[in-house]
Write a protein that holds these residues in place. Structure first.
Motif, PDB file in Angstrom:
ATOM      1  N   SER A 268       0.940  -1.349  -0.025  1.00  0.00           N
ATOM      2  CA  SER A 268       0.042   0.020  -0.152  1.00  0.00           C
ATOM      3  C   SER A 268       0.661   1.172  -0.071  1.00  0.00           C
ATOM      4  O   SER A 268       2.000   1.305   0.687  1.00  0.00           O
ATOM      5  CB  SER A 268      -0.701   0.006   1.342  1.00  0.00           C
ATOM      6  OG  SER A 268      -1.992  -0.864   1.167  1.00  0.00           O
ATOM      7  N   HIS A 269       0.388   2.423  -0.497  1.00  0.00           N
ATOM      8  CA  HIS A 269       1.047   3.577  -0.585  1.00  0.00           C
ATOM      9  C   HIS A 269       1.035   4.062   1.033  1.00  0.00           C
ATOM     10  O   HIS A 269       1.985   4.457   1.437  1.00  0.00           O
ATOM     11  CB  HIS A 269       0.371   4.554  -1.307  1.00  0.00           C
ATOM     12  CG  HIS A 269       0.361   4.285  -2.853  1.00  0.00           C
ATOM     13  ND1 HIS A 269       1.380   4.972  -3.597  1.00  0.00           N
ATOM     14  CD2 HIS A 269      -0.364   3.515  -3.635  1.00  0.00           C
ATOM     15  CE1 HIS A 269       1.065   4.436  -4.796  1.00  0.00           C
ATOM     16  NE2 HIS A 269       0.159   3.538  -4.640  1.00  0.00           N
ATOM     17  N   ALA A 270       0.068   3.983   1.617  1.00  0.00           N
ATOM     18  CA  ALA A 270      -0.201   4.196   3.267  1.00  0.00           C
ATOM     19  C   ALA A 270       0.213   5.558   3.539  1.00  0.00           C
ATOM     20  O   ALA A 270       1.081   5.718   4.312  1.00  0.00           O
ATOM     21  CB  ALA A 270       0.690   3.222   3.816  1.00  0.00           C
ATOM     22  N   LEU A 579      14.255   4.434   4.581  1.00  0.00           N
ATOM     23  CA  LEU A 579      13.277   4.120   5.657  1.00  0.00           C
ATOM     24  C   LEU A 579      11.818   3.585   5.131  1.00  0.00           C
ATOM     25  O   LEU A 579      11.133   2.609   5.644  1.00  0.00           O
ATOM     26  CB  LEU A 579      12.925   5.293   6.497  1.00  0.00           C
ATOM     27  CG  LEU A 579      14.208   5.594   7.192  1.00  0.00           C
ATOM     28  CD1 LEU A 579      14.003   7.140   8.464  1.00  0.00           C
ATOM     29  CD2 LEU A 579      14.868   4.617   8.249  1.00  0.00           C
ATOM     30  N   GLN A 580      11.340   3.953   4.127  1.00  0.00           N
ATOM     31  CA  GLN A 580      10.167   3.451   3.539  1.00  0.00           C
ATOM     32  C   GLN A 580      10.331   1.905   2.781  1.00  0.00           C
ATOM     33  O   GLN A 580       9.693   1.196   3.179  1.00  0.00           O
ATOM     34  CB  GLN A 580       9.702   4.409   2.212  1.00  0.00           C
ATOM     35  CG  GLN A 580       8.276   4.006   2.103  1.00  0.00           C
ATOM     36  CD  GLN A 580       7.661   5.049   1.230  1.00  0.00           C
ATOM     37  OE1 GLN A 580       7.383   4.787  -0.219  1.00  0.00           O
ATOM     38  NE2 GLN A 580       6.803   6.069   1.581  1.00  0.00           N
ATOM     39  N   TRP A 584       8.463  -1.350   4.130  1.00  0.00           N
ATOM     40  CA  TRP A 584       7.928  -2.482   3.166  1.00  0.00           C
ATOM     41  C   TRP A 584       8.623  -3.734   3.460  1.00  0.00           C
ATOM     42  O   TRP A 584       7.831  -4.888   3.629  1.00  0.00           O
ATOM     43  CB  TRP A 584       8.465  -2.255   1.810  1.00  0.00           C
ATOM     44  CG  TRP A 584       7.894  -0.948   1.089  1.00  0.00           C
ATOM     45  CD1 TRP A 584       6.897   0.110   1.609  1.00  0.00           C
ATOM     46  CD2 TRP A 584       8.160  -0.334  -0.223  1.00  0.00           C
ATOM     47  NE1 TRP A 584       6.577   1.040   0.827  1.00  0.00           N
ATOM     48  CE2 TRP A 584       7.420   0.786  -0.275  1.00  0.00           C
ATOM     49  CE3 TRP A 584       8.941  -0.587  -1.278  1.00  0.00           C
ATOM     50  CZ2 TRP A 584       7.358   1.810  -1.304  1.00  0.00           C
ATOM     51  CZ3 TRP A 584       9.001   0.263  -2.257  1.00  0.00           C
ATOM     52  CH2 TRP A 584       8.454   1.456  -2.356  1.00  0.00           C
ATOM     53  N   GLU A 588       5.505  -4.756   5.600  1.00  0.00           N
ATOM     54  CA  GLU A 588       4.098  -4.539   5.086  1.00  0.00           C
ATOM     55  C   GLU A 588       3.801  -5.795   4.074  1.00  0.00           C
ATOM     56  O   GLU A 588       4.525  -6.182   3.226  1.00  0.00           O
ATOM     57  CB  GLU A 588       4.264  -3.299   4.403  1.00  0.00           C
ATOM     58  CG  GLU A 588       4.625  -2.191   5.221  1.00  0.00           C
ATOM     59  CD  GLU A 588       4.730  -0.878   4.466  1.00  0.00           C
ATOM     60  OE1 GLU A 588       3.972  -0.686   3.577  1.00  0.00           O
ATOM     61  OE2 GLU A 588       5.416   0.044   4.919  1.00  0.00           O
ATOM     62  N   TYR A 605      -2.450  -3.192   8.787  1.00  0.00           N
ATOM     63  CA  TYR A 605      -1.275  -2.724   7.661  1.00  0.00           C
ATOM     64  C   TYR A 605      -0.232  -1.875   8.540  1.00  0.00           C
ATOM     65  O   TYR A 605      -0.295  -0.676   8.309  1.00  0.00           O
ATOM     66  CB  TYR A 605      -1.772  -2.088   6.516  1.00  0.00           C
ATOM     67  CG  TYR A 605      -0.936  -2.189   5.613  1.00  0.00           C
ATOM     68  CD1 TYR A 605      -0.878  -3.189   4.522  1.00  0.00           C
ATOM     69  CD2 TYR A 605      -0.048  -1.011   5.364  1.00  0.00           C
ATOM     70  CE1 TYR A 605       0.005  -3.001   3.552  1.00  0.00           C
ATOM     71  CE2 TYR A 605       1.234  -0.852   4.362  1.00  0.00           C
ATOM     72  CZ  TYR A 605       0.982  -2.016   3.670  1.00  0.00           C
ATOM     73  OH  TYR A 605       1.982  -1.910   2.510  1.00  0.00           O
ATOM     74  N   ILE A 607       3.014   0.069   9.703  1.00  0.00           N
ATOM     75  CA  ILE A 607       4.298   0.555   8.903  1.00  0.00           C
ATOM     76  C   ILE A 607       5.278   0.942   9.963  1.00  0.00           C
ATOM     77  O   ILE A 607       5.084   1.060  11.210  1.00  0.00           O
ATOM     78  CB  ILE A 607       3.910   1.877   8.080  1.00  0.00           C
ATOM     79  CG1 ILE A 607       3.385   2.948   8.809  1.00  0.00           C
ATOM     80  CG2 ILE A 607       2.889   1.236   6.924  1.00  0.00           C
ATOM     81  CD1 ILE A 607       3.340   4.167   8.270  1.00  0.00           C
ATOM     82  N   LEU A 608       6.514   1.316   9.716  1.00  0.00           N
ATOM     83  CA  LEU A 608       7.599   1.503  10.595  1.00  0.00           C
ATOM     84  C   LEU A 608       7.220   2.724  11.659  1.00  0.00           C
ATOM     85  O   LEU A 608       6.604   3.635  11.316  1.00  0.00           O
ATOM     86  CB  LEU A 608       8.581   2.169   9.729  1.00  0.00           C
ATOM     87  CG  LEU A 608       9.957   2.453  10.399  1.00  0.00           C
ATOM     88  CD1 LEU A 608      10.797   1.214  10.611  1.00  0.00           C
ATOM     89  CD2 LEU A 608      10.883   3.189   9.350  1.00  0.00           C
TER      90      LEU A 608
END
Lengths: 670, 160
Positions: A268-270, A579-580, A584, A588, A605, A607-608
Motif C-alpha cells: 500500500s501507499h499508506a 526508511l520507506q 516495506w 508490510e 497494515y 508501518i515503521l
C-alpha cells in the motif's frame, strides 16, 4: 544540442518563466510538490541560471492551460525533465536580455521567444545557489498549520462528501435500504450511480456517520470469489502473462546449477493523509482541485469518462499528504466530479476514509523473481538468468484503453479497470525495472512477464519493479558469494567495471567499517544498484540485530546523483526512501479475503514506527560536471537487499520472501 | 441549551476554549473535536489521518495533555483548554517549530502537527530527552516519508 523532452510541446521561454510582476520571476513547471522538495530545487536552478535572488522567484501553481504539460511527476525525473527545461529557458532569457532587464523586455516585446538549446549555461564552478543546501519553501506553512493542503480548502458554500465502497471487488449494489435510516438535517443528499454511492453533508462527521450506517444496511450482490492470502503465490505463478526478453546475449543454457526465487506481496501507499479532491460545476465548466501527479492526463481521462471536451475541464494542483506513486488522488478527483454534478455551482470536497485509502487505492504489485546462475572454478559468474513476473506498474489516467479512475468501475455507464501496463522502457520500464544487473556477466538472459489478468488494481509505487528486482539480484549475489567463500563486497567489485558503481560501494564499505567483527545475532549486509541503470548510483549497508524479530540498528548509504542541486534535499529523499523501503521490507503486506482487502486499517497494515527507526548516515559523492539525477527512488532496492543480506549474516537464514516477518523467517529455516 | 433537532440527532450549542479563545459551536454532541476544529472553526492545522486514534496526526493538547481529537467527542471537552498547532502563545511549541525548521525535519509534513503537539507535552513533562525517550513518546505517531531521525533531533534540540 536538442531541446529537453519537456520543451518539445512547450518551446517558448514564456512557457516556463513569467516576468509579469516587476522584479519577480514566476516559475511555471508542470511538475508538482508532494513532499519531495522539488519546488525548492527547481527554484535554485532558475535563480542560479537567471542570476536573480532565490527570494525573487515564486512558483506558479500548476494548472491546466497555464503550466507546461509535463505529464506525470514520477520516476525521479523532475530534476532531469523540468530542471533541464527551466535551465535552458533561463539561460536563453539571460543571453537574450544581455544588459537589459528581464522585466523591461516583458513590457516591450515580451518573452514568447523560442528557448535555445545551445544557450550558454552557467559554468558549475561559478554556482552560488545550486549545490548548496537550501531550506524548503513549503515547510514553513506546514509547521505553522496554516492552509496548505488540499484537505484545508474551504471555498464558500463548500459541501463535504464521503464514499460508500462495495464490500469487495466485483460486488454490485442491490438496494441501499435508505428508508431504514433517519437522515440528520446536516445531510444534503445521497448520490447513487450504479454501484457508486456518496453521501454529501454540511460537515465531514455527518457524512462519515451516514456512510457507516449505510454500510450496515446496504444490500450488495457479492461475488464470493477473489484473491485470498493463500492464493497469491499460485496466482503469481499461473496467471496468463505477456512475456518480453529485456536482454539476451552469449550462451543461453536452460539448466543453470544455482537457482532461487524471491517475492514481495502487494504493498500500500499508506500515506498518513487520505486522498482528497474538490470539484465544482460552473455552467459548462468543471473546476477540479486535485493532488494528482499528472493534471493533464487526469483531465484527458475525466473528459473521456464523461464523454466531454477536455477544454471544459480546468484543473488546479494543490498539495496533498505524501505521495509515493499512483495513489487514489485521481480517483478522488473523479469522485468529486461525479458528486459535484448534483450541486451546480457549489464546490464539493471529497476525502477518502482510512479504510478507503488502504482498501481501494491502487497497490504496488506483488511480484516474483526467479534467478539462476553458473559460477566457474575461479568463483566468477559466467551465466545469469532473471525472470520476473507480476502485474503492471501503471494504470495511471489516460494510459489504458479505457478510463482508470476507481469510480468508473462502479458507475452505471462505466467499465472494469483494465489490467495495468508498464511505463515504456526508455522511462525505465516497470515490471522489469532494474531487472538487468549492472554487473559484467558474459552470458545473460533477462525476461519480464507482465500478467494480463488483474484481480487487484495495481499501479506505480515508488521505484516500481526495482524494489524486488534489486532485492533478488543482490540477495542472490550474496548467496553465490557465500557458496564460493567470497566476501560479498569483493564479489560485487570483481563483477563490476562501472567506475561510479565501484565508488559508491567502496564508500559505503568505508562508512560502515565493512568486515569488522560483530557480536552473535548481529550482521551487516550490503546492497547496490544504479536506479533504472541510468539514474543515481546507490549502495547501502544495513546492520541488524536478530532476536525475536529483526531490528535494523544502522543504515549507511553512499549515493551519486551527479550534479547535486540541494544536498540537504538529496539526503532527505535518500534517507526517506531507505526508511520507506525498510518498512516495506520488514513489515508490510496487503491482506485479502475473497477479494476484499482486510488490511484496511493501521492495525492490520502496520508501518515503521519511531522506535524501529535505525540511525542513518548518508554520504553524497558530488559530481558537479555531470548531469543532475533524481534522488527519490535510488535507495529503495539497495536498502531492501542490504537488510536481507544482513539477516543472513546474523542468523544464517536466507529469507527470500518479503516481508521479513517472524513467520517468513521461520518458513525460511532450512 | 441542549435541544432536540428535527431529526433524532442531538444537536447542541457548545462553548469551548480553543487556543485561549472561547468559541461557540452548534453541532451534534458526538462530533469529534477534530471535525469541530476543521469544519466548524476553520482550524485546519489539525489533520485527519485515520479517525481511530492509530496514527497520531490529529493530536492536540487538552489542559496540556495530548489526546487524539479524532475520537474525542465535543461533549467531553467541557471547560478544558484546547491547544492546536496554530496556537502561537505556547513557547515550547514555538521552540519546536523553530528547531523543526532549522533541522528541515519533514517532507510532506502531514504528520508534523500531531507530532509537535505530542512533543510539546513530552518536553514540558521534563522527561529525559534522549533519542530513545523521544522515539518512545512518538511511537503512536506515523510518518510515511521517513523524516523520523530529523524530527527526533529537532525535538531533542528544542528541549535542551
Amino acid at each position: 544540442m536538442v531541446l529537453p523532452d519537456s520543451m518539445v510541446a512547450a518551446p517558448l521561454v514564456s512557457d516556463w518563466l513569467d516576468f509579469s510582476q516587476p522584479g519577480m520571476v514566476g516559475i511555471k513547471t508542470g511538475k508538482v510538490e508532494f513532499g519531495q522538495g522539488i519546488l525548492t530545487a527547481l527554484t535554485q536552478i532558475v535563480a542560479e541560471e537567471l542570476g536573480v535572488g532565490f527570494e525573487k522567484c515564486f512558483l506558479v501553481t500548476a494548472s491546466t492551460g497555464i503550466s507546461p504539460n509535463e505529464s506525470f511527476t514520477a520516476g525521479s525525473l523532475s530534476v532531469q525533465d523540468s530542471g533541464s527545461a527551466l535551465r535552458v529557458a533561463s539561460a536563453t532569457a539571460r543571453a537574450h536580455a544581455g544588459t537589459n532587464s528581464y522585466w523591461d523586455i516583458e513590457k516591450g516585446v515580451g518573452w514568447a521567444i523560442p528557448a535555445n538549446p545551445d544557450a550558454i549555461l552557467k559554468n558549475p564552478s561559478d554556482y552560488s545557489l545550486v549545490g548548496l543546501s537550501r531550506n524548503r519553501i513549503d515547510l514553513d506553512a506546514k509547521l505553522k498549520g496554516i492552509t496548505h493542503f488540499i484537505q484545508d480548502l474551504r471555498p464558500d458554500d463548500l459541501l463535504y462528501a464521503r464514499i460508500l465502497r462495495p464490500p469487495n471487488r466485483g460486488s454490485t449494489l442491490v438496494d441501499l435500504s435508505l428508508e431504514k435510516i433517519t437522515l440528520s438535517t446536516e445531510i444534503e443528499k445521497v448520490v447513487v450511480d450504479g454501484s457508486f454511492v456518496a453521501v454529501v453533508a454540511k460537515d465531514e462527521y455527518s457524512a462519515q456517520s451516514l456512510v457507516t450506517k449505510l454500510a450496515q444496511v446496504a444490500i450488495w450482490n457479492q461475488t464470493p470469489a477473489g484473491m485470498n492470502n493463500a492464493s497469491l503465490m499460485n496466482f503469481l505463478d499461473s496467471a496468463l502473462a505477456e512475456s518480453k526478453v529485456l536482454q539476451e546475449f552469449g550462451e543461453n543454457k536452460t539448466e543453470l546449477p544455482h537457482q532461487a526465487s524471491y517475492s514481495r506481496p502487494y504493498l500500500s501507499h499508506a500515506s498518513i493523509g487520505t486522498v482528497t479532491a474538490v470539484a465544482q460545476w460552473i455552467g459548462e465548466m468543471i473546476h477540479i482541485w486535485t493532488q494528482s501527479q499528472g493534471i493533464y492526463p487526469l483531465r484527458a481521462d475525466i473528459a473521456r469518462a464523461l464523454s466531454i471536451d477536455p477544454q471544459r475541464i480546468f484543473i488546479t494542483h494543490v498539495e496533498g499528504a505524501g505521495c509515493y506513486g499512483h495513489n487514489g488522488a485521481d480517483d478522488a478527483a473523479f469522485d468529486a466530479v461525479l458528486i459535484a454534478k448534483h450541486f451546480p455551482g457549489r464546490p464539493v470536497l471529497v476525502t477518502w476514509s482510512r479504510e478507503d485509502e488502504l482498501g481501494w487505492a491502487p497497490y504496488g504489485p506483488a511480484m516474483k523473481v526467479h534467478l539462476a546462475a553458473q559460477v566457474d572454478d575461479s568463483g566468477e559468474i559466467t551465466h545469469w538468468s532473471h525472470r520476473v513476473r507480476g502485474n503492471g506498474h501503471s494504470s495511471r489516467p489516460s494510459t489504458l484503453a479505457s478510463p482508470s479512475m476507481l469510480a468508473y468501475s462502479h458507475i452505471e455507464n462505466g467499465s472494469a479497470i483494465l489490467p495495468a501496463g508498464d511505463p515504456p522502457q526508455p522511462r525505465g520500464g516497470g515490471t522489469g525495472r532494474n531487472a538487468i544487473p549492472l554487473y559484467d556477466f558474459k552470458n545473460s538472459l533477462i525476461v519480464e512477464e507482465r500478467l494480463s489478468e488483474m484481480p487487484i488494481r495495481t499501479s506505480a509505487l515508488r521505484a516500481l519493479g526495482a524494489h524486488l528486482n534489486v532485492f533478488a539480484i543482490e540477495s542472490f549475489l550474496d548467496e553465490l558469494a557465500s557458496r564460493t567463500n567470497q566476501d560479498p563486497l569483493e564479489f560485487r567489485l570483481r563483477h563490476l567495471s562501472d567506475p561510479r558503481g565501484r565508488d559508491v560501494l567502496t564508500k559505503v564499505a568505508e562508512l560502515s567499517s565493512w568486515g569488522k567483527e560483530l557480536p552473535e545475532g548481529t550482521g551487516q549486509g550490503i546492497g547496490f544498484a544504479r536506479y533504472k541503470n541510468k539514474g543515481a548510483w546507490c549502495a547501502v549497508v544495513a546492520q541488524v540485530d536478530v532476536e525475536e524479530d529483526v531490528k535494523v540498528s544502522h543504515l549507511w548509504i553512499a549515493v551519486d546523483v551527479g550534479l547535486v542541486i540541494n544536498p540537504d534535499g538529496v539526503r532527505n529523499q535518500i534517507e526517506g526512501g531507505a526508511l520507506q523501503s525498510l518498512s516495506w521490507t520488514l513489515k508490510e503486506q496487503v491482506q485479502f479475503n475473497d477479494g476484499a482487502v482486510t488490511s484496511n486499517n493501521w492495525e492490520d497494515y502496520p508501518i515503521l514506527r519511531f522506535s524501529e527507526v535505525p540511525l542513518v548516515q548518508t554520504e553524497i559523492i558530488s559530481r558537479p560536471t555531470t548531469p543532475a539525477l533524481g534522488a527519490g527512488e535510488a535507495s529503495i532496492g539497495p536498502t531492501a537487499a542490504a537488510i536481507a543480506n544482513a539477516v543472513n549474516r546474523a542468523i544464517n537464514v536466507r529469507v527470500r520472501n518479503m516481508p521479513l516477518t517472524v513467520t517468513n523467517i521461520m518458513a525460511s529455516v532450512e | 441549551m441542549t435541544h432536540l433537532s428535527t431529526t433524532l440527532d442531538y444537536m447542541a450549542d457548545f462553548q469551548i476554549r480553543v487556543n485561549n479563545k472561547v468559541v461557540d459551536v452548534d453541532c451534534d454532541k458526538n462530533t469529534p473535536l477534530l471535525w469541530v476544529l476543521r469544519n466548524h472553526l476553520n482550524l485546519t492545522g489539525t489533520r485527519f489521518g485515520c479517525g481511530t486514534g492509530l496514527c497520531g496526526a490529529c493530536t492536540v493538547l487538552i489542559d496540556g495533555t495530548p489526546i487524539h481529537s479524532c475520537d474525542t467527542p465535543i461533549w467531553a471537552i467541557g471547560n478544558k483548554s484546547v491547544q492546536t498547532v496554530e496556537y502561537e502563545e505556547n513557547s515550547t511549541l514555538q521552540r519546536i517549530k523553530s528547531c523543526m525548521a532549522s533541522e528541515q525535519a519533514g517532507q510532506c509534513g502531514f504528520c508534523l502537527s500531531g507530532i509537535m503537539m505530542r512533543a510539546t507535552a513530552h518536553i514540558d513533562s521534563l522527561a529525559t530527552l534522549d533519542r530513545s525517550s523521544i522515539a518512545d513518546a512518538l511511537d503512536g505517531h506515523l510518518c510515511r516519508c521517513g523524516a523520523h531521525n530529523r524530527i527526533i533531533e529537532a525535538i531533542r534540540q528544542a528541549g535542551s
